[in-house]
Enzyme design. Structure first.
Site, PDB file in Angstrom:
ATOM      1  N   PRO A 143     -49.333   1.961  21.233  1.00  0.00           N
ATOM      2  CA  PRO A 143     -49.600   1.882  19.802  1.00  0.00           C
ATOM      3  C   PRO A 143     -51.078   1.580  19.547  1.00  0.00           C
ATOM      4  O   PRO A 143     -51.666   0.746  20.235  1.00  0.00           O
ATOM      5  CB  PRO A 143     -48.724   0.728  19.321  1.00  0.00           C
ATOM      6  N   GLY A 145     -54.308   0.107  17.687  1.00  0.00           N
ATOM      7  CA  GLY A 145     -54.638  -1.062  16.872  1.00  0.00           C
ATOM      8  C   GLY A 145     -53.645  -2.193  17.040  1.00  0.00           C
ATOM      9  O   GLY A 145     -53.465  -3.013  16.146  1.00  0.00           O
ATOM     10  N   ALA A 146     -53.002  -2.274  18.219  1.00  0.00           N
ATOM     11  CA  ALA A 146     -51.974  -3.298  18.425  1.00  0.00           C
ATOM     12  C   ALA A 146     -52.484  -4.487  19.219  1.00  0.00           C
ATOM     13  O   ALA A 146     -51.740  -5.410  19.493  1.00  0.00           O
ATOM     14  CB  ALA A 146     -50.782  -2.682  19.150  1.00  0.00           C
ATOM     15  N   GLY A 147     -53.743  -4.462  19.607  1.00  0.00           N
ATOM     16  CA  GLY A 147     -54.285  -5.558  20.419  1.00  0.00           C
ATOM     17  C   GLY A 147     -54.288  -5.222  21.901  1.00  0.00           C
ATOM     18  O   GLY A 147     -54.527  -6.089  22.731  1.00  0.00           O
ATOM     19  N   LEU A 148     -54.018  -3.940  22.219  1.00  0.00           N
ATOM     20  CA  LEU A 148     -54.013  -3.533  23.628  1.00  0.00           C
ATOM     21  C   LEU A 148     -55.309  -2.820  24.023  1.00  0.00           C
ATOM     22  O   LEU A 148     -55.355  -2.106  25.029  1.00  0.00           O
ATOM     23  CB  LEU A 148     -52.797  -2.637  23.909  1.00  0.00           C
ATOM     24  N   GLY A 149     -56.329  -2.975  23.222  1.00  0.00           N
ATOM     25  CA  GLY A 149     -57.642  -2.443  23.618  1.00  0.00           C
ATOM     26  C   GLY A 149     -57.805  -0.951  23.374  1.00  0.00           C
ATOM     27  O   GLY A 149     -58.645  -0.313  24.013  1.00  0.00           O
ATOM     28  N   SER A 151     -59.095   0.566  20.806  1.00  0.00           N
ATOM     29  CA  SER A 151     -60.387   0.947  20.212  1.00  0.00           C
ATOM     30  C   SER A 151     -61.465   1.024  21.290  1.00  0.00           C
ATOM     31  O   SER A 151     -62.305   1.934  21.270  1.00  0.00           O
ATOM     32  CB  SER A 151     -60.775  -0.006  19.087  1.00  0.00           C
ATOM     33  N   ALA A 152     -61.434   0.099  22.250  1.00  0.00           N
ATOM     34  CA  ALA A 152     -62.411   0.161  23.346  1.00  0.00           C
ATOM     35  C   ALA A 152     -62.155   1.392  24.207  1.00  0.00           C
ATOM     36  O   ALA A 152     -63.087   2.094  24.617  1.00  0.00           O
ATOM     37  CB  ALA A 152     -62.322  -1.102  24.200  1.00  0.00           C
ATOM     38  N   ASP A 194     -63.372  -5.944  26.229  1.00  0.00           N
ATOM     39  CA  ASP A 194     -62.472  -4.776  26.182  1.00  0.00           C
ATOM     40  C   ASP A 194     -63.146  -3.522  26.731  1.00  0.00           C
ATOM     41  O   ASP A 194     -62.513  -2.709  27.416  1.00  0.00           O
ATOM     42  CB  ASP A 194     -62.017  -4.513  24.740  1.00  0.00           C
TER      43      ASP A 194
HETATM   44  C1  MEV Z   1     -59.727  -8.286  21.177  1.00  0.00           C
HETATM   45  O1  MEV Z   1     -59.035  -7.456  22.077  1.00  0.00           O
HETATM   46  C2  MEV Z   1     -60.239  -9.501  21.892  1.00  0.00           C
HETATM   47  C3  MEV Z   1     -61.138 -10.390  21.048  1.00  0.00           C
HETATM   48  O2  MEV Z   1     -61.568 -11.467  21.902  1.00  0.00           O
HETATM   49  C4  MEV Z   1     -62.330  -9.653  20.504  1.00  0.00           C
HETATM   50  C5  MEV Z   1     -63.344  -9.286  21.577  1.00  0.00           C
HETATM   51  O3  MEV Z   1     -63.372  -9.865  22.666  1.00  0.00           O
HETATM   52  O4  MEV Z   1     -64.176  -8.382  21.279  1.00  0.00           O
HETATM   53  C6  MEV Z   1     -60.367 -11.018  19.885  1.00  0.00           C
END
Ligand code: MEV
Length: 367
Positions: A143, A145-149, A151-152, A194
């Site tokens: 998914p 934009g779920a926090g799994l990186g 965007s990076a 990331d």
């Molecule tokens: C986001 O995946 C992790 C954060 O620490 C932001 C970042 O390190 O750029 C919240």
């Protein structure tokens, strides 16, 4: 939810800082390049890493694929076809100042912002003119934009594919650095965590030193059986970073000491990981979650998943990533089935994924 392909027109104005000169290896000119890059789980230290503390992060076996194909005109056409939401196509042309159309597809528009910025950053870095267009197609196995990186991963894979298309090849460290610049410009704040993990893969200890981050591979002698729990994101990474910054500005001494405590957790976790002491790793994950919660980045749904996975036998569980919805990670040797069920009961979606050594990868080149 609509399922039709949509076309949006985006303001393409550029606001990219200058870069120092870099040594660039020229290679053959390719017409179609596909690169893939992995997602990640932050094992320890997210948020604090933005404030100078170390972090430990692992690549996972879910990847983003970015294909960049040359065009004969100057158009950049971005197609995000498989991002766990209905297919969507965004098109813009240099010089076209038409406004972004507000849609339900916030996360898609967000993903596309990283592609667009990565191309700007690449052009600026290589001093390329903006008259060579490209079709960019993104596919994601996780998914967005779920926090799994993602965007990076999207940023670094786009940078790598577009530089190849333009007849250049950059070193992984340069791609990670340009990926970090891309994230900084889109989000307003970001650590190098990331973009480093999606470039290099494996499990990394990262300290955000300047000018380049200090990066060390963490050798873990045992498997880390973990389940990711996903719940719909309520706030973007940029928003969560802003909230933590505001909290820090209003309580600098308190928040700085929480950041330092997270840094201490990371150092202890590194030692525990290297010695294969999973029970200590789990305890430290729980402490890290408490500290993240005190930064205000958790939510009821994330906490429900965190506590129910512990109740189901996880030896440690915490938010992974920026929070505000998104993902948790539960370390649960021998209890994977129970923990997956607990995530479902708590209203989340378990994502089966393995940690992975593979970073950025060239998938194909067509002339
Ligand atoms: C986001 O995946 C992790 C954060 O620490 C932001 C970042 O390190 O750029 C919240």
């Amino acid at each position: 939810m609509e399922s039709k392909t949509k076309h949006y027109y985006i303001d393409s104005s550029i606001n990219t800082r200058g870069f120092g000169s870099q040594k660039i290896a020229r290679i053959a000119f390719y017409m179609k390049v596909t690169m893939s890059a992995p997602g990640k789980i932050a094992l320890f230290g997210e948020h604090a890493v933005v404030w100078g503390q170390p972090a430990i992060v692992s690549a996972i076996d879910r990847r983003v694929h970015v294909t960049v194909e040359g065009r004969t005109d100057s158009m950049i056409k971005i197609s995000a076809m498989d991002l766990h939401v209905p297919g969507v196509v965004l098109t813009f042309q240099e010089g076209n100042k038409a406004p972004v159309i507000e849609t339900d597809y916030g996360r898609i528009v967000n993903a596309v912002a990283y592609v667009r910025k990565a191309i700007d950053v690449c052009r600026k870095h290589l001093s390329l003119s903006a008259d060579k267009g490209a079709n960019v197609t993104i596919h994601s196995e996780m998914p967005v934009g779920a926090g799994l990186g993602t965007s990076a991963a999207v940023s670094v894979a786009t940078l790598a594919a577009y530089t190849r298309l333009m007849g250049h090849e950059l070193r992984p460290e340069e791609l990670a650095r340009l990926g970090h610049i891309t994230e900084l410009e889109v989000q307003g704040a970001a650590s190098p965590m990331d973009t480093a993990i999606t470039t290099h893969g494996g499990i990394l200890y990262i300290r955000p030193t300047k000018p380049d981050p200090y990066i060390e591979t963490v050798g873990v002698p045992v498997a880390l059986p973990a389940i990711i729990g996903y719940t719909e994101r309520e706030s973007s990474t940029a928003e969560m970073l802003r909230r933590v910054k505001d909290l820090r500005n209003s309580n600098p001494r308190v928040i700085d000491s929480i950041m330092s405590s997270i840094g201490e957790v990371v150092e202890s976790a590194k030692a525990a990981l290297i010695s294969g002491d999973l029970f200590t790793v789990g305890k430290l994950m729980n402490i890290n979650h408490g500290l993240l919660e005190s930064l205000g980045v958790s939510s009821k749904r994330l906490n429900d998943m965190v506590y129910s996975t512990r109740f189901a036998g996880a030896i440690g569980s915490k938010i992974t990533g920026a929070g505000g919805g998104g993902c948790i990670i539960a370390l649960c040797p021998g209890k994977e089935a129970e923990v997956s069920t607990a995530i479902r009961i708590a209203g989340g979606m378990p994502i089966q994924s393995r940690l992975s050594k593979t970073g950025l990868k060239l998938e194909s080149l067509e002339q």
